[in-house]
Structures are given as structure tokens and as C-alpha cells.
Design an enzyme around this catalytic site. Structure first.
Site, PDB file in Angstrom:
ATOM      1  N   ASP A   1       9.991  36.918  -9.799  1.00 51.17           N
ATOM      2  CA  ASP A   1       9.205  38.126  -9.603  1.00 51.17           C
ATOM      3  C   ASP A   1       9.430  38.582  -8.167  1.00 51.17           C
ATOM      4  O   ASP A   1      10.235  37.995  -7.429  1.00 51.17           O
ATOM      5  CB  ASP A   1       7.729  37.889  -9.930  1.00 51.17           C
TER       6      ASP A   1
ATOM      7  N   CYS B   1       8.447  32.166  -8.965  1.00 50.72           N
ATOM      8  CA  CYS B   1       7.373  33.122  -8.694  1.00 50.72           C
ATOM      9  C   CYS B   1       6.612  32.573  -7.495  1.00 50.72           C
ATOM     10  O   CYS B   1       7.129  31.707  -6.788  1.00 50.72           O
ATOM     11  CB  CYS B   1       6.484  33.350  -9.922  1.00 50.72           C
ATOM     12  N   GLY B   2       5.413  33.026  -7.265  1.00 53.80           N
ATOM     13  CA  GLY B   2       4.656  32.547  -6.105  1.00 53.80           C
ATOM     14  C   GLY B   2       4.393  31.054  -6.149  1.00 53.80           C
ATOM     15  O   GLY B   2       4.614  30.335  -5.176  1.00 53.80           O
TER      16      GLY B   2
ATOM     17  N   GLY C   1       5.310  29.099  -9.177  1.00 52.35           N
ATOM     18  CA  GLY C   1       6.159  28.463 -10.189  1.00 52.35           C
ATOM     19  C   GLY C   1       5.424  28.208 -11.490  1.00 52.35           C
ATOM     20  O   GLY C   1       6.038  27.919 -12.514  1.00 52.35           O
TER      21      GLY C   1
END
Length: 160
Positions: free
Chosen positions: A8, A65-66, A68
Site C-alpha cells: 500500500d 503495508c504499515g 504487515g
């Protein structure tokens, strides 16, 4: 190996670094996005990578992502996919050796670049040799049971 990678917007910079590193290791990389820091929903990217793995367009996947966690949850919704969160070398190895995970996930806000590279290298250098096969088969059997139930429900709802 042909590796699918995706993130993301929060994981974009980390993904770009990991992507270059995987290429340096000699692997072919297919980038499923995102392609900038513009906001994108992580499930969309996770589904793309999971689909590519499932359809054997890539051999393994890496999702970021931030934390995971979100990409792991999303990827595991795709039938047949086992995605494992890995923030250390041991977990990365076990993801493959014990669970035959086709995808690892990482959190860009959790681990740094150097650790991330070591995690990815450990994962890509580990190969399933049937470790914990009985346990993995139980997961596959349960998933197939649910899929069969859904298919039966759908086929039972036909209009004549």
C-alpha cells in the site's frame, strides 16, 4: 524465481527498496503496485499478488503495508494461499519450511530496511521439503471443506 511484490502507500518506499534487493539477488520481480505514495487500499494489492501466486504467474509473493498484518489477512482470504507475517529471519525461514507459505508479509512501520532485506533473503533461500506436512494438509483440507460447502450452497440455489 519469479517474485510478485506489492504494497500500500504506507509501504511504498520500503517496497521499492525490497524490490531492488530481490532483483540484486537474481530474481525476476513483478510489481503489482502501488506505484506512488498516493493512498491505495491494501486489500486490492494483496488480492493481486495472491491471485498471481494462485495462478502460478509468480512463484512467491512479498506484501508490505504499515504493519504487515492487513496484507496477510487479505491475502489469506484468497483460496489456497498461505501468507505469513515475518519480521525476523527465523519466522521467514519457518514460513516456508514449516508452512509452505507462498507469500510473506512485512510491516514498513515495524522493521527497518536492513532487517527487511535479511528477512526476504532468508525466505527466498528456504524451500519447502514437507516439514509439518500433516499440519499444512489439515489447513488445506479445512479450506477445501469450506469451499465445497459454498459450492454446494450455490448449486442448490438454482432457479428452474
Amino acid at each position: 524465481m519469479k517474485i510478485g511484490i506489492g504494497s500500500d502507500h504506507i509501504g511504498f518506499d520500503f517496497k521499492e527498496t525490497i524490490k531492488s534487493f530481490v532483483e540484486e539477488l537474481g530474481h525476476e520481480v513483478v510489481d503489482f503496485g502501488c506505484y506512488s505514495r498516493e493512498a491505495v487500499d491494501y486489500p486490492d494489492v494483496a488480492f493481486e499478488v495472491a491471485g498471481a501466486v494462485s495462478e502460478k504467474r509468480v512463484e512467491r509473493g512479498i506484501l508490505i503495508c504499515g504493519t504487515g498484518i492487513g496484507v496477510a489477512v487479505a491475502a489469506c482470504k484468497y483460496p489456497g494461499i498461505r501468507a505469513a507475517l515475518a519480521h525476523d529471519v527465523y519466522s521467514a525461514e519457518r514460513a516456508q519450511l514449516s508452512n509452505n507459505a507462498q507469500i510473506i508479509t512485512m510491516g514498513a512501520q515495524i522493521i527497518g530496511t536492513q532487517v527487511g532485506k535479511k528477512v526476504v533473503e532468508a525466505y527466498l533461500n528456504s524451500h519447502w521439503a514437507g516439514g509439518s506436512e500433516r499440519k499444512v494438509n489439515k489447513i488445506i483440507e479445512k479450506e477445501n471443506e469450506f469451499l465445497d460447502k459454498i459450492k454446494a450452497e450455490v448449486s442448490g440455489n438454482h432457479c428452474s
